[in-house]
Scaffold this motif. Structure first.
Motif, PDB file in Angstrom:
ATOM      1  N   ALA A  34      -4.358 -51.795  42.345  1.00  0.00           N
ATOM      2  CA  ALA A  34      -5.528 -51.667  40.772  1.00  0.00           C
ATOM      3  C   ALA A  34      -4.811 -50.772  39.939  1.00  0.00           C
ATOM      4  O   ALA A  34      -5.035 -51.861  38.938  1.00  0.00           O
ATOM      5  CB  ALA A  34      -7.024 -50.657  41.257  1.00  0.00           C
ATOM      6  N   ASP A  37      -2.212 -53.803  38.759  1.00  0.00           N
ATOM      7  CA  ASP A  37      -3.025 -54.628  37.657  1.00  0.00           C
ATOM      8  C   ASP A  37      -3.660 -53.822  36.267  1.00  0.00           C
ATOM      9  O   ASP A  37      -4.149 -55.180  35.670  1.00  0.00           O
ATOM     10  CB  ASP A  37      -3.474 -55.249  38.472  1.00  0.00           C
ATOM     11  CG  ASP A  37      -3.423 -56.044  39.728  1.00  0.00           C
ATOM     12  OD1 ASP A  37      -1.865 -56.283  39.461  1.00  0.00           O
ATOM     13  OD2 ASP A  37      -3.861 -56.603  40.094  1.00  0.00           O
ATOM     14  N   ARG A  38      -3.327 -52.429  36.763  1.00  0.00           N
ATOM     15  CA  ARG A  38      -4.320 -52.220  35.263  1.00  0.00           C
ATOM     16  C   ARG A  38      -5.601 -52.577  35.638  1.00  0.00           C
ATOM     17  O   ARG A  38      -6.567 -52.771  34.566  1.00  0.00           O
ATOM     18  CB  ARG A  38      -4.134 -52.124  34.312  1.00  0.00           C
ATOM     19  CG  ARG A  38      -2.329 -51.094  33.774  1.00  0.00           C
ATOM     20  CD  ARG A  38      -1.630 -50.161  34.056  1.00  0.00           C
ATOM     21  NE  ARG A  38      -2.667 -49.401  33.871  1.00  0.00           N
ATOM     22  CZ  ARG A  38      -3.892 -48.550  34.948  1.00  0.00           C
ATOM     23  NH1 ARG A  38      -3.535 -48.964  35.837  1.00  0.00           N
ATOM     24  NH2 ARG A  38      -4.503 -47.405  34.212  1.00  0.00           N
ATOM     25  N   ASP A  39      -6.320 -52.898  36.525  1.00  0.00           N
ATOM     26  CA  ASP A  39      -7.986 -53.089  36.534  1.00  0.00           C
ATOM     27  C   ASP A  39      -8.967 -52.284  37.052  1.00  0.00           C
ATOM     28  O   ASP A  39      -8.748 -51.544  38.337  1.00  0.00           O
ATOM     29  CB  ASP A  39      -7.715 -54.573  37.997  1.00  0.00           C
ATOM     30  CG  ASP A  39      -9.413 -54.872  38.447  1.00  0.00           C
ATOM     31  OD1 ASP A  39      -9.913 -54.347  37.553  1.00  0.00           O
ATOM     32  OD2 ASP A  39      -9.478 -55.417  39.221  1.00  0.00           O
ATOM     33  N   LYS A  41     -11.691 -51.309  37.109  1.00  0.00           N
ATOM     34  CA  LYS A  41     -12.974 -51.780  37.471  1.00  0.00           C
ATOM     35  C   LYS A  41     -12.787 -51.870  39.522  1.00  0.00           C
ATOM     36  O   LYS A  41     -13.316 -51.222  39.783  1.00  0.00           O
ATOM     37  CB  LYS A  41     -13.637 -53.100  37.378  1.00  0.00           C
ATOM     38  CG  LYS A  41     -14.641 -54.164  36.836  1.00  0.00           C
ATOM     39  CD  LYS A  41     -15.555 -54.760  36.646  1.00  0.00           C
ATOM     40  CE  LYS A  41     -17.142 -55.049  36.333  1.00  0.00           C
ATOM     41  NZ  LYS A  41     -16.768 -55.624  34.880  1.00  0.00           N
ATOM     42  N   THR A  42     -11.892 -52.058  39.879  1.00  0.00           N
ATOM     43  CA  THR A  42     -11.535 -52.018  40.770  1.00  0.00           C
ATOM     44  C   THR A  42     -10.369 -50.776  41.510  1.00  0.00           C
ATOM     45  O   THR A  42     -10.957 -50.643  42.628  1.00  0.00           O
ATOM     46  CB  THR A  42     -10.249 -53.082  41.444  1.00  0.00           C
ATOM     47  OG1 THR A  42     -10.305 -53.803  41.258  1.00  0.00           O
ATOM     48  CG2 THR A  42     -10.133 -52.985  42.795  1.00  0.00           C
ATOM     49  N   SER A  43     -10.142 -50.053  40.439  1.00  0.00           N
ATOM     50  CA  SER A  43      -9.797 -48.656  40.966  1.00  0.00           C
ATOM     51  C   SER A  43     -11.531 -47.661  40.151  1.00  0.00           C
ATOM     52  O   SER A  43     -11.952 -46.868  42.261  1.00  0.00           O
ATOM     53  CB  SER A  43      -9.303 -48.230  39.666  1.00  0.00           C
ATOM     54  OG  SER A  43      -7.765 -48.168  39.580  1.00  0.00           O
ATOM     55  N   SER A 105      -5.425 -44.293  38.333  1.00  0.00           N
ATOM     56  CA  SER A 105      -5.587 -45.380  37.341  1.00  0.00           C
ATOM     57  C   SER A 105      -6.830 -45.354  35.903  1.00  0.00           C
ATOM     58  O   SER A 105      -6.036 -45.617  35.158  1.00  0.00           O
ATOM     59  CB  SER A 105      -5.571 -46.208  38.333  1.00  0.00           C
ATOM     60  OG  SER A 105      -5.858 -47.327  37.855  1.00  0.00           O
TER      61      SER A 105
END
Ligand SMILES: Nc1ncnc2c1ncn2[C@@H]1O[C@H](COP(=O)(O)OP(=O)(O)OP(=O)(O)O)[C@@H](O)[C@H]1O
Ligand SMILES: [Mg+2]
Lengths: 221, 257
Positions: A34, A37-39, A41-43, A105
């Motif tokens: 995460a 991916d700079r995600d 939501k997942t973080s 993140s």
């Protein structure tokens, strides 16, 4: 075997510990993916799911206490139970570091990482291997494997050195980098701690098998 | 172990009942002012071994003992030694409380009278009852029959009776196995208090009891010929967390076949 039912309980407990280990492994991998991916939501999900890890750890502690109270284990049985108890705590703390990476993140927000992530994912991979190796050593009661885990900690420490030097350099080059470099330094630090706790698990395995508690690899950090 | 810290030493001990070899080649030292536990499966010879320390086996027809049992460096089986005298220095407490059919007072005074005690009998009886942690419970009924006491109290009375003659060692053969958990803990506490000034050897089938109460533990087992032998002897903490011998490990973790 006179203690078949105790052995069954012990097996269940080991299974649960493996499940907990699996949850932590996944948390580490996901938090890192995460981050890359700079995600966000997942973080966020990694952070939330740490509650399950905490809960599982409490359940395991309760099971251990129940078995101690009702079965009064001795010798190797006692060492196995105490080892499971210790390792569940180590795993829970490792989960907290994964959660920490998730939080970093989120702090990074929309900004891209300061530099392409190369050594940090490598650190994560090695730390995760150490975790797997330590749990493997536990299941097989294998002290050689436990020692191998401890030796691997040096590789993680070396990578941490590299990451640290790179980031400091970037900070010196341009003070505007300091904030984002610090975020990555925190991530590297969390991974270094995870590897360190994997060596703690390996030390516990050696204790369980031999009855001797020794520090197998004094981490540089 | 340094010599002055050893109260009893066994060298190449063998015991026979007729032609049956019940114990073979046991050598070990019993430390002074400590609690030594003897554990092992039923029939391995724990009681037989315990009886060797004060020549109680002499009273069993057909039994014979080879080897040496040194008490403060002297062999108690030497021909010149008076066994009765040894038994007053090395007392014994049995599995089932066995007070005499007499009053509480007389039970404690008994040994002293036999020894021709010249001091103040009342004080001596009180002192022994206090040391056995029984005084407060019986001080108002010293002249009542010992059989009025509960099992746990009777056992402490037997300990008081053994203590009255100021023994150096007390041998206990499963002293708490007929008692409830509370009376058992009372005996265990008492053992810990007493070992400041008396050396104690205790046989027990209760592993937790051995772990709680003793400083050293000896594990005996029987061989194919049913003769008992010493498997492992050492520090109790070590024995119950990390025994050296795998047969000890199997026994104390309950995986003994
Ligand atoms: N008076 C006796 N005459 C003949 N054989 C005896 C006598 N006392 C004990 N034995 C035998 O010697 C062996 C050891 O007996 P002992 O009573 O010392 O065992 P133990 O370890 O105290 O057993 P337990 O835990 O059941 O009390 C046994 O085989 C027993 O049958
Ligand atoms: Mg016996």
């Amino acid at each position: 075997m006179a203690r078949a039912s105790f052995d069954i309980h012990l097996h269940h407990l080991l299974d649960e510990l493996m499940q907990l280990g699996g949850m932590v492994e996944k948390a580490i991998a996901t938090s890192l993916q995460a981050l890359k991916d700079r995600d966000l939501k997942t973080s966020e999900r990694v952070i939330k799911e740490d509650d399950f890890i905490d809960q599982k750890r409490w359940e395991m502690e309760e099971r251990c206490l129940e078995l101690m109270a009702t079965q009064q284990p001795m010798a190797v049985d006692l060492r196995v139970l105490v080892t499971i108890l210790h390792i569940s705590v180590e795993l829970e703390r490792m989960g907290d570091y994964a959660e920490g990476i998730g939080k970093i993140s989120l702090l990074m927000g929309d900004e891209p990482p300061l530099k392409p992530l190369v050594d940090i994912p490598l650190m994560a991979e090695k730390a995760s291997d150490m975790l797997k190796g330590s749990l493997d050593a536990l299941v097989r009661r294998d002290t050689t494997e436990a020692l191998a885990v401890c030796n691997k900690d040096d590789e993680v420490d070396e990578l941490y050195d590299v990451v640290y030097r790179d980031l400091i350099e970037l900070m010196i080059q341009d003070p505007a980098n300091v904030q984002r470099a610090t975020y990555l330094l925190w991530v590297a630090h969390d991974l270094e701690r995870i590897a360190d706790r994997a060596t703690n698990i390996a030390e516990r395995v050696v204790f369980m098998v031999t009855g001797k508690l020794t520090e197998l690899n004094v981490s540089k950090y | 172990m340094e010599q002055q810290n050893v109260v009893l030493e066994v060298r190449d001990l063998r015991v026979f009942y007729g032609s049956f070899n019940a114990l073979r080649d046991i050598s070990m030292e019993i430390p002074r002012y400590q609690v030594t536990a003897l554990i092992g499966p039923s029939g391995c010879g724990k009681s037989t071994f315990l009886r060797c320390f004060n020549r109680m086996n002499d009273l069993i027809a057909g039994s014979s003992v080879q080897g040496q049992v040194l008490y403060r460096g002297n062999d108690i089986y030497a021909p010149t030694v008076d066994a009765t005298r040894i038994r007053s220095e090395i007392g014994m407490v049995f599995q089932k409380p066995n007070p005499f059919p007499k009053t509480i007072y007389e039970n404690v005074a008994f040994g002293l009278k036999i020894n021709g005690y010249q001091g103040n009998m009342g004080e001596a009886v009180e002192r022994s009852l206090r040391r056995a942690a029984l005084w407060d419970e019986v001080k108002d009924r010293l002249n009542k029959s010992a059989f009025q006491l509960s099992g746990g109290q009777q056992q402490r009375l037997c300990i008081a009776r053994a203590l009255a003659v100021e023994p150096e060692v007390i041998l206990m053969d499963e002293p708490a196995s007929a008692l409830d958990p509370i009376a058992t803990l009372a005996i265990e506490e008492l053992i810990r208090e007493l070992c400041v000034e008396v050396s104690i050897v205790i046989v027990t089938h209760n592993m937790q009891q051995a772990a709680r109460v003793s400083d050293q533990t000896a594990f005996l087992m029987m061989g194919g010929d049913r003769a008992g032998y010493l498997v492992e002897y050492g520090d109790t903490k070590e024995m119950f967390t990390n025994p050296r011998n795998e047969r000890t490990e199997a026994y104390i973790t309950g995986r003994f076949s």
